[in-house]
Design a protein around this motif. Structure first.
Motif, PDB file in Angstrom:
ATOM      1  N   ASN A  82       0.811  -1.223   0.000  1.00 45.39           N
ATOM      2  CA  ASN A  82       0.000   0.000   0.000  1.00 45.39           C
ATOM      3  C   ASN A  82       0.839   1.265   0.000  1.00 45.39           C
ATOM      4  O   ASN A  82       0.442   2.281  -0.558  1.00 45.39           O
ATOM      5  CB  ASN A  82      -0.935   0.038   1.204  1.00 45.39           C
ATOM      6  CG  ASN A  82      -1.808   1.289   1.186  1.00 45.39           C
ATOM      7  OD1 ASN A  82      -2.615   1.471   0.285  1.00 45.39           O
ATOM      8  ND2 ASN A  82      -1.605   2.178   2.144  1.00 45.39           N
TER       9      ASN A  82
ATOM     10  N   GLN B 277      -2.513   6.989   3.957  1.00 50.05           N
ATOM     11  CA  GLN B 277      -3.637   6.450   4.755  1.00 50.05           C
ATOM     12  C   GLN B 277      -3.198   6.109   6.177  1.00 50.05           C
ATOM     13  O   GLN B 277      -4.025   5.921   7.049  1.00 50.05           O
ATOM     14  CB  GLN B 277      -4.200   5.206   4.088  1.00 50.05           C
ATOM     15  CG  GLN B 277      -4.912   5.503   2.786  1.00 50.05           C
ATOM     16  CD  GLN B 277      -6.376   5.088   2.865  1.00 50.05           C
ATOM     17  OE1 GLN B 277      -7.061   5.316   3.868  1.00 50.05           O
ATOM     18  NE2 GLN B 277      -6.863   4.494   1.809  1.00 50.05           N
TER      19      GLN B 277
ATOM     20  N   ASP C 293       1.210   6.557   0.469  1.00 50.33           N
ATOM     21  CA  ASP C 293       0.422   5.610  -0.341  1.00 50.33           C
ATOM     22  C   ASP C 293       0.907   5.585  -1.785  1.00 50.33           C
ATOM     23  O   ASP C 293       1.089   6.632  -2.422  1.00 50.33           O
ATOM     24  CB  ASP C 293      -1.063   5.994  -0.328  1.00 50.33           C
ATOM     25  CG  ASP C 293      -1.793   5.324   0.822  1.00 50.33           C
ATOM     26  OD1 ASP C 293      -1.326   5.484   1.968  1.00 50.33           O
ATOM     27  OD2 ASP C 293      -2.816   4.647   0.571  1.00 50.33           O
ATOM     28  N   LEU C 294       1.051   4.359  -2.294  1.00 42.54           N
ATOM     29  CA  LEU C 294       1.397   4.190  -3.701  1.00 42.54           C
ATOM     30  C   LEU C 294       0.148   4.380  -4.554  1.00 42.54           C
ATOM     31  O   LEU C 294      -0.972   4.140  -4.099  1.00 42.54           O
ATOM     32  CB  LEU C 294       1.989   2.798  -3.925  1.00 42.54           C
ATOM     33  CG  LEU C 294       3.449   2.665  -3.451  1.00 42.54           C
ATOM     34  CD1 LEU C 294       3.841   1.197  -3.299  1.00 42.54           C
ATOM     35  CD2 LEU C 294       4.414   3.383  -4.396  1.00 42.54           C
TER      36      LEU C 294
ATOM     37  N   PHE D  94      -7.030  -0.820   1.721  1.00 42.71           N
ATOM     38  CA  PHE D  94      -6.597   0.573   1.585  1.00 42.71           C
ATOM     39  C   PHE D  94      -5.856   0.876   0.283  1.00 42.71           C
ATOM     40  O   PHE D  94      -5.348   1.968   0.111  1.00 42.71           O
ATOM     41  CB  PHE D  94      -5.670   0.945   2.764  1.00 42.71           C
ATOM     42  CG  PHE D  94      -6.344   0.839   4.092  1.00 42.71           C
ATOM     43  CD1 PHE D  94      -7.065   1.905   4.585  1.00 42.71           C
ATOM     44  CD2 PHE D  94      -6.274  -0.321   4.835  1.00 42.71           C
ATOM     45  CE1 PHE D  94      -7.702   1.814   5.818  1.00 42.71           C
ATOM     46  CE2 PHE D  94      -6.905  -0.428   6.061  1.00 42.71           C
ATOM     47  CZ  PHE D  94      -7.628   0.649   6.558  1.00 42.71           C
ATOM     48  N   PHE D  95      -5.770  -0.109  -0.628  1.00 40.99           N
ATOM     49  CA  PHE D  95      -4.927   0.105  -1.809  1.00 40.99           C
ATOM     50  C   PHE D  95      -5.389   1.282  -2.651  1.00 40.99           C
ATOM     51  O   PHE D  95      -4.641   2.169  -2.996  1.00 40.99           O
ATOM     52  CB  PHE D  95      -4.911  -1.159  -2.683  1.00 40.99           C
ATOM     53  CG  PHE D  95      -4.226  -2.334  -2.025  1.00 40.99           C
ATOM     54  CD1 PHE D  95      -3.188  -2.144  -1.124  1.00 40.99           C
ATOM     55  CD2 PHE D  95      -4.616  -3.627  -2.321  1.00 40.99           C
ATOM     56  CE1 PHE D  95      -2.559  -3.225  -0.530  1.00 40.99           C
ATOM     57  CE2 PHE D  95      -3.986  -4.708  -1.735  1.00 40.99           C
ATOM     58  CZ  PHE D  95      -2.963  -4.510  -0.837  1.00 40.99           C
ATOM     59  N   VAL D  96      -6.672   1.276  -3.009  1.00 47.05           N
ATOM     60  CA  VAL D  96      -7.166   2.275  -3.966  1.00 47.05           C
ATOM     61  C   VAL D  96      -8.176   3.185  -3.260  1.00 47.05           C
ATOM     62  O   VAL D  96      -8.970   2.723  -2.442  1.00 47.05           O
ATOM     63  CB  VAL D  96      -7.827   1.566  -5.169  1.00 47.05           C
ATOM     64  CG1 VAL D  96      -8.350   2.578  -6.176  1.00 47.05           C
ATOM     65  CG2 VAL D  96      -6.832   0.623  -5.841  1.00 47.05           C
ATOM     66  N   GLU D  97      -8.097   4.464  -3.590  1.00 41.53           N
ATOM     67  CA  GLU D  97      -9.030   5.440  -3.029  1.00 41.53           C
ATOM     68  C   GLU D  97      -9.847   6.050  -4.177  1.00 41.53           C
ATOM     69  O   GLU D  97      -9.408   6.005  -5.330  1.00 41.53           O
ATOM     70  CB  GLU D  97      -8.269   6.566  -2.299  1.00 41.53           C
ATOM     71  CG  GLU D  97      -7.431   6.091  -1.130  1.00 41.53           C
ATOM     72  CD  GLU D  97      -6.124   5.406  -1.542  1.00 41.53           C
ATOM     73  OE1 GLU D  97      -5.683   5.638  -2.692  1.00 41.53           O
ATOM     74  OE2 GLU D  97      -5.558   4.652  -0.732  1.00 41.53           O
TER      75      GLU D  97
HETATM   76 MG    MG Z   1      -3.825   3.220  -0.751  1.00 35.10          MG
END
Ligand code: MG
Ligand code: NOJ
Length: 580
Positions: free
Chosen positions: A127, A190, A197-198, A231-234
């Motif tokens: 993440n 995050q 965050d990547l 939490f990877f993608v927002e």
């Molecule tokens: Mg993320």
């Protein structure tokens, strides 16, 4: 080609009142019968006297797992890191944290463990990177392709005033947005502001992280525990989140409903892609080595079980320790039965159940439920079908250690204040393993380790528990041994609430002696006719394991009649049917 077990819901047995019985087909892969044990490397065993655990320390203690019957160890992050978040802030995915040892130490650990029949899995943290990672250092200078590895936003201008890009709040308190003068923009984080965050919408990030996976696969590991999957993608348009209405400070995580920053549909296929990468790797090596993928996500049940559909073998089932948000409520036997049946009823029918009892982010189970109930919950999670995950020290009943504000090191707590920190700190569950009653509980020759040792170490330690006739450790060991039976591997699982206060669980298979677990969650005795709850039990059963505190230890080996089963207050019993 892997074949997965089939687990499906069948109708309640005839003699059952509210029975829920689950059929389990024979496990075929090593991880389906594994007990996973999380090692917190900083706290497990220090080999060089600097007061911090290390890889050689772990290697020196590998026989502990064999003795116990644990078959798979998971090492929390061992990568190079400034250690703002105890190693989850990684500054080099290809290097080891120097305090922990060298690459040679790591390969020795893996080789020695595997020679002992153990599997080794490691944390994979996609993440975010540390703000000291070379990629982010270059990104801050505006250098591509690194700038686009992260998520930047200039904020919203209201005349001359610049507002934040969104109202999002970090898991570690305060805004998710951190301003960088050099770039005239904010970056997203995050967690800590030192964990950037990547940008998972950038395919280059995927390529980079696949290389990381390959690197560790080449070093012979048996799988990964993937960090922070929800939490990877927002949300791409940075939509504000709505207020939760909870009575909490406005800069803390639970102030908002995390509909834009958590559990987003785009996160799931990433895990699938890593799983395929790992499978392709195996094919490319020309062997059929099976590797496991576990995923870490605290969310509502629908979001958690969905990871099964995207390649996770073990989407961690945290419901014993968390309700998906804050601490789980397990005050009553009903709470426990609900947690168990919720998982069995929601997981896909062709997958393997799993049960997590503790980890480095949550209060220890013995603190949460009380030592007098600890054996009972161990019996349940070890003897139901599926994969249990334990946290180091659970086997000896280690409890949380109180640390003052001045002694606190955890970033999640340090971002708050002296009044609030106890709700956030994770230091209490991270103090050193208690091996014996010598200096620093045998963890280190250094009398002042990086976190203080729990003062109960003089009595709560492995050496003492090995010496004693009865102990949490010995009970744990005995319960694990029962997993080597056909009835554990193939028997049905029947979970029953007995007389409001007792959790009853049976494993039954034609032609095999059944295993019955009875756990009285309350401080009142219960006498029952087990026929009212379980079908087809033999008339008598032998008590083979009993909890430490209810006095049942004196009855080990005794025969019990199913029609008048006496369960003492807080008593926990494992019985084997006697097929006489
Ligand atoms: Mg993320
Ligand atoms: C989940 C880890 O378990 C936790 O310890 C860490 O702080 C966050 N991910 C951020 O990496």
């Amino acid at each position: 080609m892997c074949t997965l077990p089939v687990l499906f819901l069948i109708l309640a047995g005839t003699a059952s009142i509210d029975a829920t019985t689950y059929n389990v087909t024979t496990p075929t892969e090593w991880w389906q019968t594994a007990v996973i044990y999380e090692i917190w490397p900083e706290s497990f065993k220090d080999s060089d006297g600097d007061g911090i655990g290390d890889l050689n320390g772990i290697t020196s203690k590998l026989s502990h797992f064999v003795d116990m019957g644990v078959t798979c160890i998971w090492l929390a992050p061992i990568y190079e890191s400034p250690f703002v978040d105890s190693g989850y802030d990684i500054s080099d995915f290809y290097a080891l944290h120097s305090t922990y040892g060298t690459l040679d130490d790591f390969t020795t650990l893996v080789k020695t463990a595997q020679e002992l029949g153990l599997k080794v899995i490691i944390d994979f943290v996609p993440n975010h990177t540390s703000d000291e990672h070379e990629w982010f250092v270059k990104a801050k200078q505006g250098i591509e392709p690194y700038y686009s590895y992260y998520i930047w936003n200039e904020g919203i201008m209201y005349g001359d005033y610049r507002g934040l890009p969104s109202n999002w709040i970090s898991g570690f308190t305060g805004s998710t947005w951190e301003w960088v003068d050099e770039r005239n923009a904010y970056y997203l984080h995050q967690f800590s502001k030192h964990e950037v965050d990547l940008n998972w919408r950038n395919p280059d990030v995927m390529e980079q992280m696949k290389k990381v996976l390959t690197y560790w696969l080449d070093l012979g590991i048996d799988g990964f525990r993937v960090d922070a999957v929800p939490f990877f993608v927002e949300s791409a348009n940075f939509t504000n989140e709505t207020l939760s209405g909870q009575d909490v400070p406005s800069d803390t995580y639970y102030y908002l409903n995390h509909t834009e920053t958590k559990d987003q549909p785009e996160s799931y296929p990433l895990v699938q892609e890593w799983k395929e990468h790992i499978n392709n790797y195996t094919v490319s090596q020309g062997n059929d080595k099976v590797r496991v993928m576990c995923t870490e996500g605290y969310s509502a049940i629908d979001y958690v079980v969905k990871w099964y559909d995207y390649g996770s073998d073990v989407p961690f089932n945290f419901f014993f320790i968390s309700d998906g948000q804050t601490s789980a409520v397990i005050d009553t036997a009903t709470d426990i039965v609900d947690i168990i049946t919720k998982w069995y009823n929601n997981m896909p029918s062709d997958q393997t159940a799993n049960w997590v009892l503790g980890n480095h982010d949550r209060s220890r189970i013995a603190t949460k439920v009380g030592l007098y109930r600890t054996d009972g919950i161990h019996f349940l999670i070890l003897l139901m079908s599926g994969v249990p995950t334990l946290y180091f020290g659970d086997e000896i009943g280690m409890t949380d250690t109180f640390l003052t504000w001045a002694e606190t090191t955890d970033v999640q707590a340090c971002n708050t204040n002296e009044t609030e920190y106890l709700s956030w700190t994770r230091d209490p569950e991270r103090t050193p393993y208690q091996w014996d009653n010598t200096t620093a509980a045998g963890f280190s020759t250094n009398s002042t380790p990086f976190l203080k040792v729990n003062e109960n170490y003089l009595t709560v330690n492995l050496a003492a528990e090995k010496e004693a006739d009865f102990s949490h450790y010995k009970n744990f060991q005995k319960a694990i041994a029962l997993r080597n039976t056909t009835v554990w591997r193939e028997g049905t699982v029947d979970v029953e609430l007995i007389e409001d206060d007792v959790i009853g669980m049976s494993r039954q298979l034609d032609g095999e002696d059944p295993i019955i677990v009875l756990v009285n969650w309350a401080n009142t005795t219960v006498t029952v006719d087990l026929d009212s709850y379980f079908a087809d039990l033999p008339d008598t059963m032998e008590l083979v394991i009993a909890d430490m505190y209810s006095g049942l230890n004196d009855n080990i080996g005794d025969t019990y009649n199913k029609s008048s089963m006496y369960i003492p207050a807080y008593g926990a019993m494992v019985l084997l049917g006697t097929s006489s």
